[in-house]
Structure formats: structure tokens, C-alpha cells
Design a protein around this motif. Structure first.
Motif, PDB file in Angstrom:
ATOM      1  N   ALA A  38     -13.681   8.164  -5.354  1.00 19.85           N
ATOM      2  CA  ALA A  38     -12.621   9.037  -5.876  1.00 19.85           C
ATOM      3  C   ALA A  38     -12.112   8.586  -7.239  1.00 19.85           C
ATOM      4  O   ALA A  38     -11.357   9.308  -7.878  1.00 19.85           O
ATOM      5  CB  ALA A  38     -11.461   9.094  -4.883  1.00 19.85           C
ATOM      6  N   GLY A  39     -12.515   7.386  -7.686  1.00 22.89           N
ATOM      7  CA  GLY A  39     -12.132   6.935  -9.021  1.00 22.89           C
ATOM      8  C   GLY A  39     -11.029   5.899  -9.082  1.00 22.89           C
ATOM      9  O   GLY A  39     -10.395   5.735 -10.123  1.00 22.89           O
ATOM     10  N   SER A  40     -10.792   5.166  -8.007  1.00 22.86           N
ATOM     11  CA  SER A  40      -9.681   4.208  -7.994  1.00 22.86           C
ATOM     12  C   SER A  40      -9.796   3.109  -9.044  1.00 22.86           C
ATOM     13  O   SER A  40      -8.782   2.598  -9.506  1.00 22.86           O
ATOM     14  CB  SER A  40      -9.534   3.576  -6.613  1.00 22.86           C
ATOM     15  N   PHE A  41     -11.012   2.719  -9.434  1.00 24.42           N
ATOM     16  CA  PHE A  41     -11.132   1.687 -10.468  1.00 24.42           C
ATOM     17  C   PHE A  41     -10.589   2.166 -11.802  1.00 24.42           C
ATOM     18  O   PHE A  41     -10.158   1.379 -12.619  1.00 24.42           O
ATOM     19  CB  PHE A  41     -12.577   1.214 -10.637  1.00 24.42           C
ATOM     20  N   SER A  42     -10.594   3.461 -12.018  1.00 25.17           N
ATOM     21  CA  SER A  42     -10.057   4.005 -13.270  1.00 25.17           C
ATOM     22  C   SER A  42      -8.555   4.245 -13.178  1.00 25.17           C
ATOM     23  O   SER A  42      -7.927   4.619 -14.158  1.00 25.17           O
ATOM     24  CB  SER A  42     -10.771   5.314 -13.625  1.00 25.17           C
ATOM     25  N   GLY A  43      -7.968   4.051 -11.989  1.00 20.75           N
ATOM     26  CA  GLY A  43      -6.522   4.199 -11.825  1.00 20.75           C
ATOM     27  C   GLY A  43      -6.074   5.547 -11.287  1.00 20.75           C
ATOM     28  O   GLY A  43      -4.907   5.743 -11.016  1.00 20.75           O
ATOM     29  N   SER A  44      -6.999   6.484 -11.157  1.00 22.93           N
ATOM     30  CA  SER A  44      -6.617   7.790 -10.640  1.00 22.93           C
ATOM     31  C   SER A  44      -7.689   8.270  -9.678  1.00 22.93           C
ATOM     32  O   SER A  44      -8.814   8.540 -10.108  1.00 22.93           O
ATOM     33  CB  SER A  44      -6.480   8.791 -11.771  1.00 22.93           C
ATOM     34  N   PRO A  45      -7.443   8.343  -8.411  1.00 25.21           N
ATOM     35  CA  PRO A  45      -6.184   8.016  -7.753  1.00 25.21           C
ATOM     36  C   PRO A  45      -6.035   6.507  -7.621  1.00 25.21           C
ATOM     37  O   PRO A  45      -6.958   5.750  -7.909  1.00 25.21           O
ATOM     38  CB  PRO A  45      -6.334   8.662  -6.374  1.00 25.21           C
ATOM     39  N   THR A  46      -4.882   6.101  -7.154  1.00 25.40           N
ATOM     40  CA  THR A  46      -4.657   4.684  -6.943  1.00 25.40           C
ATOM     41  C   THR A  46      -5.370   4.237  -5.670  1.00 25.40           C
ATOM     42  O   THR A  46      -5.818   5.065  -4.881  1.00 25.40           O
ATOM     43  CB  THR A  46      -3.151   4.379  -6.827  1.00 25.40           C
ATOM     44  N   TRP A  47      -5.451   2.939  -5.477  1.00 23.95           N
ATOM     45  CA  TRP A  47      -6.085   2.389  -4.279  1.00 23.95           C
ATOM     46  C   TRP A  47      -5.270   2.743  -3.040  1.00 23.95           C
ATOM     47  O   TRP A  47      -4.049   2.833  -3.120  1.00 23.95           O
ATOM     48  CB  TRP A  47      -6.187   0.868  -4.388  1.00 23.95           C
ATOM     49  N   PRO A  48      -5.906   2.885  -1.890  1.00 22.59           N
ATOM     50  CA  PRO A  48      -5.160   3.109  -0.656  1.00 22.59           C
ATOM     51  C   PRO A  48      -4.204   1.937  -0.399  1.00 22.59           C
ATOM     52  O   PRO A  48      -4.596   0.779  -0.494  1.00 22.59           O
ATOM     53  CB  PRO A  48      -6.251   3.155   0.426  1.00 22.59           C
ATOM     54  N   LYS A  49      -2.966   2.232  -0.093  1.00 19.20           N
ATOM     55  CA  LYS A  49      -1.952   1.187   0.122  1.00 19.20           C
ATOM     56  C   LYS A  49      -2.341   0.236   1.243  1.00 19.20           C
ATOM     57  O   LYS A  49      -2.041  -0.947   1.182  1.00 19.20           O
ATOM     58  CB  LYS A  49      -0.595   1.812   0.405  1.00 19.20           C
TER      59      LYS A  49
END
Length: 103
Positions: A38-49
Motif C-alpha cells: 500500500a506504500g507505507s515506506f513512502s509514508g502514505s498510508p502510514t504503518w499499521p499501529k
């Protein structure tokens, strides 16, 4: 994303009880890999809490908490590039909070 496993991770993983190995693999499959896609390494979206992913102070090493209760499950990783320039995730250590001594 491609990944490699450091010898330290391989040794740590072998020492984990099979149930802990399963919990880690499930967290990676169910939460971590979809977040990367989903792109969490790029900051969007953020990592699952629930994974509590964060960078360790003044390093390029990330920490992932794969379990909060017994066992206290942590793993460390960093990003690198292959010879062709593609990103690759390097799993460094796995275990409990003690892995932060030599992440």
C-alpha cells in the motif's frame, strides 16, 4: 518487495519456539506485506499501529513489534538496494527487546 535474511536473523529465528515463529510469519503476511504494497515506506498510508514500526535512534534500522504480550516479539530490518537498484528489505534480528543491544 524482495527481501534477504541476515545470518544473525537466521540464527535468532532458529532459536525461537515454533509458536513464536508462526506469530511472526503471520504478522508479516497479514499486516506487514500489505502495508508495504500500500506504500507505507513512502509514508502514505502510514504503518499499521499494531506493528509499532519506527526507526531506531540515529540509524537506518527499523523496528517492528510483532507481538506485545508473551512473547515480547520484535524484529529489526533496514532497506537496501540490489545491484540493479531495486529496493530490498534486509531482516537483521528477531527476538525480544534484547535484540536492540545489537540491532
Amino acid at each position: 518487495m524482495k527481501y534477504r535474511v541476515a545470518e544473525s536473523f537466521r540464527n535468532d529465528f532458529r532459536r525461537l519456539p515454533s509458536e513464536h515463529q508462526r506469530l511472526f510469519q503471520e504478522a508479516v503476511r497479514v499486516h506487514f506485506l500489505p502495508a508495504i504494497e500500500a506504500g507505507s515506506f513512502s509514508g502514505s498510508p502510514t504503518w499499521p499501529k499494531r506493528l509499532r514500526i519506527h526507526r531506531l535512534n540515529n540509524t537506518e534500522i527499523y523496528s517492528l513489534t510483532w507481538n506485545f504480550a508473551s512473547p515480547d516479539g520484535r524484529a529489526t530490518f533496514h532497506l537496501d538496494k540490489t545491484d540493479s537498484g531495486d529496493p530490498v528489505l534486509i531482516w537483521r534480528r528477531i527476538g525480544n527487546h534484547d535484540i536492540y543491544r545489537q540491532p
